[in-house]
Each structure stands twice: as structure tokens, then as C-alpha cells.
Design an enzyme around this catalytic site. Structure first.
Site: not given
Lengths: 464, 99
Positions: A390-393, A430
Site C-alpha cells: 500500500n504505502d510503498v506504491v 498503516f
């Protein structure tokens, strides 16, 4: 065996450790490197057993037998998805062992069976006990979070930083008192108690996705504790090995922090992920809807693609989906489609987590591409498949200066022709930040369990 | 409060730290997990101290503490090296271009 020979054995062990670590610089030589390091450990253990001071062999051998059995069962039974927990436990035990060894120096001195600690020894004992005990409880909390025995989210409460600062100050004060009076057992016990508590307090405010940093740091601490114990015993093998592990953990910690564009202080005391941060897109005011697609819709697009990049995240680990993901990559390749895997440094719960899972599933490591190498390729890629990341993209990290994750290096999946995102639900990641990617025109969401969805994709593409 | 042996140990510490930094900086992200578990096993070197603590003195508290330390450190050493070996075996079995 004479003392000088034993010292030479320790030197040999240290050399083997360094050669072993050097072996880990390439996948081809890594297994041999690990074997060299294990040989080094064997040399060190045999040497100390030949020390004329060691007389009680039944106790020593019983301990080694028990520890070997436990360690072997753990190592052979553990699932690859549970590797972060395993490393957390090992860090904790290593720290505890060092603290215990340093404590025995004081116990012996108080009982009159050992020398009175002098010079640098009291300081080294204090450091070893403090860091070692803190590593034990910190690792246990990390283990509980990773194993989901407790919630993985950050635990924050009012005055948390003040409390932690006071506890830290108290630990330092007791250490100073102890160094001045090393023969007072109450001070040693007080130091142990404070350090154990501090380990818990320092790790509970850290959220699940920050675990790679915590695990790396605890890894470093276990080395520092061993190193301090080396000063207590005036043993060069412990000093050298501890320094190597300390350095290794610190390097990994730095790499993990850089991959999140956050400072270590921010990770440790930021309480990130406990509540939606100010700025960026607030959760709960989202009025747009991301449209769900079916695996059958996706099959058409996949079948017409020439190149696909798969982006795994923690969701793949949770769903144990690595084997079906490999199967899917093979189905695509049978259709003449080029498949690569893009690995973000902090994907998962520990450094290198995704690499291990995909290697377990028999994905050749040549197909696992690091962030900097794969990012320029998204532009000319037909389909990017995001599995439980999620956050890494999240493109907000690149574009939205108000976003809490702005500046974090991300995988540029949004630049490929089509993006499929496999996700359980629209719950934000998160960090509590909505992901713009999900609402892009070229993004298609497929909701559901990652493993079940990829299985359906395999069938759908195969029969397309 | 510093004496010659401590300065010697400090010298060793700092040199070892530099060596560690140089060597480990070259480990690729691919192998970061095995690096952690493997270096973890190396930190089990504290087993040397544990054996000295448990094997030297008879029937006192330090023997009990030393025994626990031996068990912990051995789990660390054996578990660490074995699990690293298990992981690295997976990285090695690269399939020929059949997939």
C-alpha cells in the site's frame, strides 16, 4: 590447551566470521559464507571448552544440548512467513545471554569467588546489562506484535515521551550509581528491572510497518551487548563479533529509515500510524469510490500484455500467497509475457522479507529487482500487479507535499499502462493515509484474499 | 579508569567496526534477511562467556545464570545458523530457464 593457543583460536573464529559475512555479499557464495561463520563458532566453542578453568562439563554440555535441540527445532519448523518473529526471538535471546554473562561477573565478585570489578569492567557490565535486558523485552514485544498476539498498531498514551525520557534518565542514573558501587546487588537488580521495562516501553509505540527498523535496531543491540560483555571478560572474540553484528544492524537500520524517508528518532518516537496525521488526505472524508473488478476482467488485460511487474507487500505474506504468485508468474511466462518482481526495501516486516518468501516459492532471484533498477521500467510496462502493498506504491509520497509520507521513495507503479491492486478492503494502510493510486483511471482494484484472488487469476488467464 | 587491556580492546572494537561496515555495506538487499539471521547467530559468540561462567565455579548462583545463558546463546547460534542455511538453500536452487 594453553592460554595463547585459545587466544589464537578466538582470532581464527573472528577471521572466519568476517569471511563468512563477506560471503553474504553475493547469492552464489552466501551458503558457503554461512558455513564458514558456523565453523568459526565451532572453533570458538571448542577452544573455550579446552580452557583449563572450565571443569564442570556436565552443566556446560547439558546447556549446549538443550539449546541446540531448541534451536534446531525452531530453525527447521519455522515457516518462512514467520521469519521476522524468528529473528526477533533470536535477537532477544542473544541480548539476554550477554546480560546474564555480564551479571555473573558481579555475582562472583559479591560471593568472593571472582575478582572485584575494576577499571572499565563496571561500565561494561552496566552497558551489557542495560542493552541486553532491553533487547530481550523489546524483542519479545516485537515478537508479540508480529505474531499478532497483541495488536500490531502503535500503542500511544498521554505523556508517553515524557514517561520514556524519565525511565531512560532513571536507567542512566542507576547505571552511574552501579558503576560507582559495583558490589551492590540491589543496584544491579534495579538496573535489570529498569532495562526490561524500558524495552517494553520503547517498542510498544512502534507500529507494524515500522518493524523492519525495530528488528534491525534490536539486531544491532544484541551485537552491542555481546561487545560490552567482551570488555567485561576481556575477550577479543566477543569484542570483534559484537562489533561486526552491531555494525550490521546499524547499516540495516539506516537503509530501512532511508527507504521510508524518516529519521531514526522519528521512527522510534514518532508514534506513526496511531492516528491519521494532520495534512495529506484525511481518512473518513473519502467520497470517491474505487471500482472493484473481477479476476476474469483482469485475465483479458493480462493476456494481452507483453510485460508485467509484480509488486508484493506484507499482504502477500499474510495470505501465504507466495506459491500461487509464482504459479501465476509462470502462467504469464508461458504466454510469452515478460515478468519481473519489484521489491521495495521496506516491503514486509523485516529487511529482505519479500525476497525470502519468493525464494521459498522457487522464484529465481534474478527476477527480483530492486527499487532503483525497476522504477525506470514501469513507464514501458503494460501491467503492474500490486499484491498486498500500500504505502510503498502511494504516489502521494512523490507529489503531495502535505502528505505525511511525502518524500518516501516509492515504486512508480502508477506510471505503467494498467495497474491491478489486490487488496482485502479499502482500509487505508498503516499510516492511515488514503492511497491516491486506487482512484487513478488506470487502476483496477480486485478485492478479496490475495491467495484466493491470485488462484482465480491463474485459472482465468490459463483458460483465456 | 582506562588501563592498557581496555585500550587494546577498544582498538580492536573500532577496527572491527570499520571492517564490519565495509563488508556489510556490500550485502545486497536480496540477502538482508539471511544477513540478519546469520549475524544474529554470530552474536551468539557470547556462548563463550556463558561456558566460562557456568563451567568454572561450583554450585553457586553464577552457575545457574551461566547455564541459562548457555541455553539462550546456543539457541541463538544453532537456530541462527540453521535457519540462515535453510534460507540460503532456497536462494541457491535457481531453476534453469524452464519456468
Amino acid at each position: 590447551m594453553s592460554n595463547i593457543l585459545i587466544q589464537f583460536c578466538y582470532l581464527l573464529a573472528a577471521v572466519l566470521f568476517i569471511l563468512g559475512l563477506r560471503g553474504l555479499t553475493s547469492a552464489k557464495t552466501a551458503a558457503r559464507g554461512n558455513a564458514l561463520a558456523a565453523l568459526g563458532m565451532l572453533v570458538a566453542v571448542v577452544a573455550v571448552l579446552l580452557d583449563q578453568d572450565v571443569v564442570d562439563f556436565p552443566t556446560v554440555l547439558a546447556g549446549i544440548a538443550l539449546g541446540s535441540a531448541l534451536g534446531a527445532v525452531l530453525a527447521l519448523r519455522i515457516q518462512m512467513t514467520a521469519m521476522p518473529q524468528m529473528v526477533a526471538v533470536l535477537n532477544g535471546l542473544g541480548g539476554a545471554a550477554s546480560a546474564l554473562v555480564a551479571s555473573t561477573e558481579i555475582v562472583n565478585a559479591v560471593a568472593g569467588t571472582g575478582p572485584v570489578p575494576e577499571g572499565v569492567v563496571p561500565l561494561a557490565v552496566a552497558l551489557s546489562v542495560l542493552v541486553g535486558s532491553l533487547t530481550l523485552t523489546g524483542s519479545l514485544v516485537a515478537f508479540a506484535k508480529l505474531q499478532e498476539l497483541v495488536g500490531g498498531a502503535a500503542v500511544v498514551y498521554p505523556l508517553q515521551r515524557t514517561t520514556n525520557a524519565l525511565m531512560g534518565a532513571a536507567a542512566i542514573a542507576v547505571s552511574v550509581l552501579f558503576i560507582a558501587n559495583p558490589l551492590d546487588p540491589a543496584l544491579l537488580l534495579g538496573l535489570v528491572a529498569l532495562a526490561l521495562l524500558l524495552g517494553v516501553l520503547l517498542v510498544i509505540p512502534i507500529g507494524g510497518a515500522d518493524m523492519p527498523v525495530v528488528i534491525s535496531l534490536l539486531n544491532s543491540y544484541s551485537g552491542i551487548a555481546a561487545c560490552a560483555t567482551g570488555f567485561v571478560l576481556d575477550n577479543s572474540a566477543l569484542v570483534i563479533s559484537g562489533a561486526l553484528v552491531g555494525a550490521s544492524g546499524l547499516i540495516l537500520t539506516k537503509i530501512m529509515c532511508d527507504a521510508m524517508n524518516r529519521s531514526l528518532v522519528n521512527v522510534l518516537f514518532g508514534g506513526f500510524g496511531a492516528k491519521p496525521s494532520a495534512g495529506g488526505t484525511e481518512v473518513g472524508v473519502e467520497t470517491r469510490t474505487a471500482i472493484g473488478y473481477t479476476p476474469e476482467d483482469a485475465a483479458m488485460i493480462f493476456s494481452n500484455a507483453r510485460s508485467v511487474i509484480i509488486v508484493p507487500g506484507y499482504g502477500m505474506a499474510v495470505a501465504q500467497a507466495q506459491h500461487v504468485v509464482r504459479e501465476f508468474s509462470e502462467v504469464l511466462r508461458e504466454k510469452g509475457i515478460r515478468v519481473q518482481f519489484a521489491i521495495h526495501p521496506v516491503a514486509g516486516r523485516m529487511p529482505g522479507h519479500m525476497n525470502v518468501l519468493l525464494a521459498e516459492a522457487n522464484v529465481p532471484y534474478e527476477e527480483l529487482v530492486e527499487m532503483d533498477d525497476i522504477n525506470p521500467q514501469f513507464v514501458e510496462t503494460d501491467v503492474a500487479l500490486v499484491i498486498g502493498a500500500n504505502d510503498v506504491v502511494n504516489p502521494a509520497a512523490r507529489e503531495d507535499t502535505a502528505s505525511p509520507i511525502y518524500g518516501m521513495p516509492i515504486l512508480d507503479v502508477d506510471r505503467s499502462q494498467h495497474v491491478f491492486v489486490l487488496k482485502r478492503s479499502m482500509n487505508p494502510g498503516f499510516a492511515g493515509i488514503q492511497n491516491e493510486l486506487f482512484f487513478n483511471d488506470n487502476t483496477m482494484m480486485i478485492f478479496g484474499d490475495a491467495k484466493a484472488t491470485v488462484l482465480k487469476l491463474v485459472e482465468a488467464v490459463r483458460s483465456y | 579508569m582506562l588501563e592498557v587491556p581496555a585500550v587494546a580492546a577498544l582498538t580492536i572494537l573500532i577496527l572491527a567496526f570499520f571492517v564490519g561496515f565495509e563488508v556489510i555495506s556490500k550485502v545486497p538487499p536480496l540477502l538482508h534477511t539471511p544477513l540478519m539471521s546469520g549475524s544474529n547467530a554470530i552474536s551468539g559468540i557470547t556462548i563463550v562467556g556463558a561456558i566460562l561462567a557456568a563451567g568454572t565455579h561450583d554450585g553457586d548462583l553464577s552457575k545457574v545464570l551461566g547455564f541459562i545463558a548457555i541455553v539462550f546463546a546456543t539457541v541463538n547460534v544453532v537456530g541462527g545458523f540453521l535457519v540462515t542455511n535453510r534460507m540460503l538453500a532456497m536462494f541457491q536452487k535457481r531453476k534453469p530457464d524452464d519456468s
